[in-house]
Each structure stands twice: as structure tokens, then as C-alpha cells.
Design a protein around this motif. Structure first.
Motif, mmCIF file in Angstrom:
data_model
loop_
_atom_site.group_PDB
_atom_site.id
_atom_site.type_symbol
_atom_site.label_atom_id
_atom_site.label_comp_id
_atom_site.label_asym_id
_atom_site.label_seq_id
_atom_site.Cartn_x
_atom_site.Cartn_y
_atom_site.Cartn_z
ATOM 1 N N GLY A 2 0.817 -1.211 0.000
ATOM 2 C CA GLY A 2 0.000 0.000 0.000
ATOM 3 C C GLY A 2 0.852 1.262 0.000
ATOM 4 O O GLY A 2 0.530 2.246 -0.676
ATOM 5 N N PHE A 3 1.949 1.230 0.764
ATOM 6 C CA PHE A 3 2.843 2.387 0.807
ATOM 7 C C PHE A 3 3.428 2.670 -0.571
ATOM 8 O O PHE A 3 3.493 3.816 -1.012
ATOM 9 C CB PHE A 3 3.974 2.170 1.820
ATOM 10 C CG PHE A 3 5.034 3.230 1.733
ATOM 11 C CD1 PHE A 3 4.826 4.473 2.295
ATOM 12 C CD2 PHE A 3 6.221 2.993 1.057
ATOM 13 C CE1 PHE A 3 5.794 5.472 2.204
ATOM 14 C CE2 PHE A 3 7.187 3.977 0.964
ATOM 15 C CZ PHE A 3 6.975 5.214 1.536
ATOM 16 N N VAL A 5 2.255 1.965 -3.531
ATOM 17 C CA VAL A 5 1.226 2.513 -4.421
ATOM 18 C C VAL A 5 0.991 3.988 -4.099
ATOM 19 O O VAL A 5 0.958 4.837 -4.999
ATOM 20 C CB VAL A 5 -0.079 1.700 -4.310
ATOM 21 C CG1 VAL A 5 -1.222 2.384 -5.044
ATOM 22 C CG2 VAL A 5 0.127 0.292 -4.846
ATOM 23 N N CYS A 6 0.845 4.294 -2.815
ATOM 24 C CA CYS A 6 0.610 5.688 -2.411
ATOM 25 C C CYS A 6 1.808 6.576 -2.752
ATOM 26 O O CYS A 6 1.635 7.727 -3.168
ATOM 27 C CB CYS A 6 0.294 5.758 -0.922
ATOM 28 S SG CYS A 6 -1.319 5.088 -0.510
ATOM 29 N N ALA A 7 3.025 6.064 -2.594
ATOM 30 C CA ALA A 7 4.220 6.836 -2.925
ATOM 31 C C ALA A 7 4.271 7.130 -4.420
ATOM 32 O O ALA A 7 4.590 8.257 -4.824
ATOM 33 C CB ALA A 7 5.479 6.091 -2.487
ATOM 34 N N ILE A 9 1.715 7.314 -6.497
ATOM 35 C CA ILE A 9 0.660 8.292 -6.778
ATOM 36 C C ILE A 9 1.118 9.686 -6.345
ATOM 37 O O ILE A 9 0.950 10.673 -7.069
ATOM 38 C CB ILE A 9 -0.648 7.899 -6.081
ATOM 39 C CG1 ILE A 9 -1.234 6.646 -6.735
ATOM 40 C CG2 ILE A 9 -1.662 9.039 -6.126
ATOM 41 C CD1 ILE A 9 -2.387 6.024 -5.968
ATOM 42 N N SER A 10 1.739 9.758 -5.173
ATOM 43 C CA SER A 10 2.212 11.032 -4.649
ATOM 44 C C SER A 10 3.264 11.659 -5.566
ATOM 45 O O SER A 10 3.198 12.855 -5.884
ATOM 46 C CB SER A 10 2.786 10.820 -3.248
ATOM 47 O OG SER A 10 3.266 12.020 -2.717
ATOM 48 N N TRP A 30 3.805 19.686 -1.217
ATOM 49 C CA TRP A 30 3.901 18.222 -1.202
ATOM 50 C C TRP A 30 4.306 17.705 0.178
ATOM 51 O O TRP A 30 3.673 16.809 0.723
ATOM 52 C CB TRP A 30 4.903 17.789 -2.268
ATOM 53 C CG TRP A 30 5.016 16.336 -2.510
ATOM 54 C CD1 TRP A 30 4.044 15.490 -2.955
ATOM 55 C CD2 TRP A 30 6.195 15.542 -2.330
ATOM 56 N NE1 TRP A 30 4.549 14.225 -3.076
ATOM 57 C CE2 TRP A 30 5.870 14.222 -2.699
ATOM 58 C CE3 TRP A 30 7.484 15.823 -1.922
ATOM 59 C CZ2 TRP A 30 6.790 13.185 -2.652
ATOM 60 C CZ3 TRP A 30 8.401 14.791 -1.884
ATOM 61 C CH2 TRP A 30 8.044 13.484 -2.244
ATOM 62 N N GLY A 34 1.648 16.386 3.089
ATOM 63 C CA GLY A 34 1.927 15.012 3.495
ATOM 64 C C GLY A 34 2.076 14.888 5.000
ATOM 65 O O GLY A 34 1.540 13.973 5.628
ATOM 66 N N THR A 38 -0.642 13.052 7.327
ATOM 67 C CA THR A 38 -0.224 11.919 8.148
ATOM 68 C C THR A 38 -0.639 12.129 9.602
ATOM 69 O O THR A 38 -1.130 11.199 10.261
ATOM 70 C CB THR A 38 1.298 11.726 8.059
ATOM 71 O OG1 THR A 38 1.644 11.489 6.692
ATOM 72 C CG2 THR A 38 1.764 10.569 8.917
ATOM 73 N N VAL A 41 -4.474 11.623 9.824
ATOM 74 C CA VAL A 41 -4.817 10.195 9.738
ATOM 75 C C VAL A 41 -4.452 9.479 11.037
ATOM 76 O O VAL A 41 -5.214 8.639 11.527
ATOM 77 C CB VAL A 41 -4.124 9.529 8.522
ATOM 78 C CG1 VAL A 41 -4.226 8.017 8.588
ATOM 79 C CG2 VAL A 41 -4.728 10.040 7.228
#
Length: 76
Positions: A2-3, A5-7, A9-10, A30, A34, A38, A41
Motif C-alpha cells: 500500500g505504501f 502505491v501511495c508513494a 501516486i504522490s 507536497w 503530506g 499523516t 490520519v
């Protein structure tokens, strides 16, 4: 997984932002968003403590990002 994929996308969104923004404000947005995201969340989904100081600090990060973007606006 998951990390990663998110990285990706970021980084992709940062690349898109760099087409319209200068490097300084884009990188500040950015990293600032972020960090603030974080923290939010962590408080919202992970049960970390919420305090007035944390919320004010997140607000200051967002104000700094907005200020940098407003001060570095270049005409298209």
C-alpha cells in the motif's frame, strides 16, 4: 504494498504540480500536506491523541503552504 502505491501516486501528482508551480512552493505543498495529512490520519484512524497544540500546528503548516503558493504565483 500500500505504501508503494501511495508513494507512486504522490510522486505522480508532484510531477503534475511541477508543470504549473515553481519548485519551492510545489515541494512545500507536497511535504507540508503530506505531514499534515499523516498527522490527521494518525489522530483520526489510529487513535493518536488530539490536542489543541497539534491542531494549531497543522493549521500553521497549511497556512505556510498557502502563503508560499500565494507568494510564488507566476502568470501562465
Amino acid at each position: 504494498f500500500g505504501f508503494a502505491v501511495c508513494a507512486l501516486i504522490s510522486f505522480g501528482l508532484l510531477t503534475v504540480a511541477l508543470r504549473k508551480l515553481e519548485v519551492g512552493p510545489a515541494y512545500a505543498a507536497w511535504t507540508g500536506l503530506g505531514a499534515a495529512g499523516t498527522a490527521v490520519v494518525g489522530m483520526w484512524a489510529l487513535g493518536e491523541s488530539v490536542s489543541a497544540m497539534k491542531l494549531v500546528s497543522i493549521g500553521l503548516i497549511l497556512a505556510g503552504v498557502i502563503g508560499l503558493n500565494l507568494s510564488g504565483v507566476t502568470p501562465p
